[in-house]
Design a protein around this motif. Structure first.
Motif, PDB file in Angstrom:
ATOM      1  N   TYR A 193       1.911   1.862  -6.341  1.00  0.00           N
ATOM      2  CA  TYR A 193       2.068   2.075  -4.956  1.00  0.00           C
ATOM      3  C   TYR A 193       3.612   2.416  -4.556  1.00  0.00           C
ATOM      4  O   TYR A 193       3.982   3.156  -3.498  1.00  0.00           O
ATOM      5  CB  TYR A 193       1.604   1.067  -4.028  1.00  0.00           C
ATOM      6  CG  TYR A 193       2.088  -0.122  -3.714  1.00  0.00           C
ATOM      7  CD1 TYR A 193       3.182  -0.170  -3.064  1.00  0.00           C
ATOM      8  CD2 TYR A 193       1.690  -1.168  -4.576  1.00  0.00           C
ATOM      9  CE1 TYR A 193       3.941  -1.879  -2.863  1.00  0.00           C
ATOM     10  CE2 TYR A 193       2.454  -2.372  -4.827  1.00  0.00           C
ATOM     11  CZ  TYR A 193       3.374  -2.640  -3.752  1.00  0.00           C
ATOM     12  OH  TYR A 193       4.065  -3.923  -3.666  1.00  0.00           O
ATOM     13  N   THR A 244       8.331  -2.964   1.633  1.00  0.00           N
ATOM     14  CA  THR A 244       7.657  -3.287   0.247  1.00  0.00           C
ATOM     15  C   THR A 244       8.363  -4.115  -0.818  1.00  0.00           C
ATOM     16  O   THR A 244       8.038  -4.745  -1.558  1.00  0.00           O
ATOM     17  CB  THR A 244       7.564  -1.927  -0.510  1.00  0.00           C
ATOM     18  OG1 THR A 244       8.895  -1.344  -0.670  1.00  0.00           O
ATOM     19  CG2 THR A 244       6.831  -0.835   0.321  1.00  0.00           C
ATOM     20  N   THR A 265       4.777   6.006  -4.233  1.00  0.00           N
ATOM     21  CA  THR A 265       4.785   6.983  -2.988  1.00  0.00           C
ATOM     22  C   THR A 265       5.985   6.737  -2.126  1.00  0.00           C
ATOM     23  O   THR A 265       5.963   7.670  -1.157  1.00  0.00           O
ATOM     24  CB  THR A 265       3.578   6.691  -2.233  1.00  0.00           C
ATOM     25  OG1 THR A 265       3.558   5.262  -1.674  1.00  0.00           O
ATOM     26  CG2 THR A 265       2.285   6.425  -3.234  1.00  0.00           C
ATOM     27  N   VAL A 297       0.803  -1.218  -0.075  1.00  0.00           N
ATOM     28  CA  VAL A 297      -0.027   0.094  -0.047  1.00  0.00           C
ATOM     29  C   VAL A 297       0.988   1.184  -0.097  1.00  0.00           C
ATOM     30  O   VAL A 297       2.115   1.048   0.418  1.00  0.00           O
ATOM     31  CB  VAL A 297      -0.990  -0.107   1.342  1.00  0.00           C
ATOM     32  CG1 VAL A 297      -1.906  -1.015   1.220  1.00  0.00           C
ATOM     33  CG2 VAL A 297      -0.082  -0.113   2.536  1.00  0.00           C
ATOM     34  N   PRO A 298       0.147   2.457  -0.273  1.00  0.00           N
ATOM     35  CA  PRO A 298       1.299   3.806  -0.400  1.00  0.00           C
ATOM     36  C   PRO A 298       1.757   3.975   1.197  1.00  0.00           C
ATOM     37  O   PRO A 298       1.143   3.278   2.019  1.00  0.00           O
ATOM     38  CB  PRO A 298       0.152   4.566  -0.789  1.00  0.00           C
ATOM     39  CG  PRO A 298      -1.017   4.024  -1.680  1.00  0.00           C
ATOM     40  CD  PRO A 298      -1.101   2.580  -0.881  1.00  0.00           C
ATOM     41  N   ILE A 309      -1.821   5.863  -8.454  1.00  0.00           N
ATOM     42  CA  ILE A 309      -1.591   6.634  -7.345  1.00  0.00           C
ATOM     43  C   ILE A 309      -0.441   7.695  -7.269  1.00  0.00           C
ATOM     44  O   ILE A 309       0.685   7.476  -7.618  1.00  0.00           O
ATOM     45  CB  ILE A 309      -0.966   5.825  -6.098  1.00  0.00           C
ATOM     46  CG1 ILE A 309      -2.104   4.562  -5.998  1.00  0.00           C
ATOM     47  CG2 ILE A 309      -0.735   6.170  -4.708  1.00  0.00           C
ATOM     48  CD1 ILE A 309      -1.549   3.211  -5.127  1.00  0.00           C
TER      49      ILE A 309
END
Length: 275
Positions: free
Chosen positions: A176, A113, A179, A95-96, A261
């Protein structure tokens, strides 16, 4: 004195394989998700084949064995890249980045990540080192470890921040990651990284020049020298307004329209979109 077979041919082979392999990985990872299982299966078979080739070639010091070990290492590396870029072996965090995160928490979230991918790379490097520890031909393990070091350098620089964070080759399902990119800025770390890799290139060049003409040692050092030069080039791309599509646009298929995103500025960075 420059040798055609010992210096020029290894240089051409390395550049050609790097260019084509990067394009193939980008092509596979930017296709529809329904194709990912097939890509993973093919890459897995190639990775296993690469391990076998490295193991066999490590027992020979012929020029052919050096090339075989080099290709084997790239097959194993490509397996890991396909695994990461399809999302099969990325990390537990997908996720971001959380708003307003700073310091060690930024590093922790960014590391999460890619954690699974990094652990897999480290374990593979240890495996290759152990398999070729006393072998006469250690090019396979050396190539893989060198590529791991170059990639780690680029990731750290991107986490700190670089002037250019182009992501044309990043698959949509990994948007993502944008970010986590650092602020667009030039840092001393990037300059030091470029100088360090350049120095390593010079060392391999010296080994290649001083080796017996046409020998396996000359070919192996030339292959490693070229990889380092490509590593310098990729780090320079982080400092210049270079677009991935300028070299590999031919490999990028039409992408599905997905929500992208937006990347905040500044933000920590993790980038891994090339071989």
């Amino acid at each position: 004195m420059v040798s055609w077979s010992g210096h020029v041919v290894p240089f051409i082979v390395t550049v050609a394989v790097w260019f084509v392999a990067t394009g193939l990985v980008a092509w596979a990872d930017n296709r529809e998700r329904a194709t990912f299982s097939r890509s993973l299966a093919i890459a897995g078979a190639g990775g296993i084949l690469g391990l076998i080739v490295i193991l066999i070639a490590s027992q020979s010091v012929s020029v052919l064995a050096v090339y075989a070990a080099f290709i084997g290492a790239l097959l194993v590396w490509g397996w890991h890249e396909i695994g990461f870029l399809t999302g099969a072996s990325a990390g537990p965090r997908r996720v971001p980045i959380a708003p307003g995160v700073r310091g060690l928490e930024r590093f922790r979230q960014a590391s999460a990540t890619v954690m699974h991918h990094e652990v897999a790379l480290a374990l593979t490097a240890l495996l290759l080192i152990s398999l070729s520890w006393n072998a006469p031909n250690q090019i396979g393990a050396t190539v893989f470890v060198l590529m791991l070091g170059l990639r780690l350098s680029s990731k750290i620089n991107l986490f700190v921040g670089v002037p250019n964070t182009t992501t044309e080759m990043l698959p949509p399902h990994l948007d993502y990651l944008k970010t986590y990119f650092g602020a667009n800025r030039m840092t001393g770390l990037l300059g030091v990284s470029i100088m360090a890799i350049t120095a390593l290139s010079a060392w391999f060049a010296q080994l290649a020049i001083s080796a017996p003409v046409g020998s396996a040692q000359m070919v192996g050092a030339s292959l490693l020298f070229t990889l380092c030069v490509l590593g310098v080039l990729e780090h320079v791309f982080l400092a210049l307004p270079f677009r991935d599509g300028m070299l590999w646009g031919w490999a990028l298929p039409a992408r599905r329209r997905e929500t992208v995103i937006p990347a905040p500025t500044p933000a920590p960075s993790i980038r891994n979109d090339r071989i």
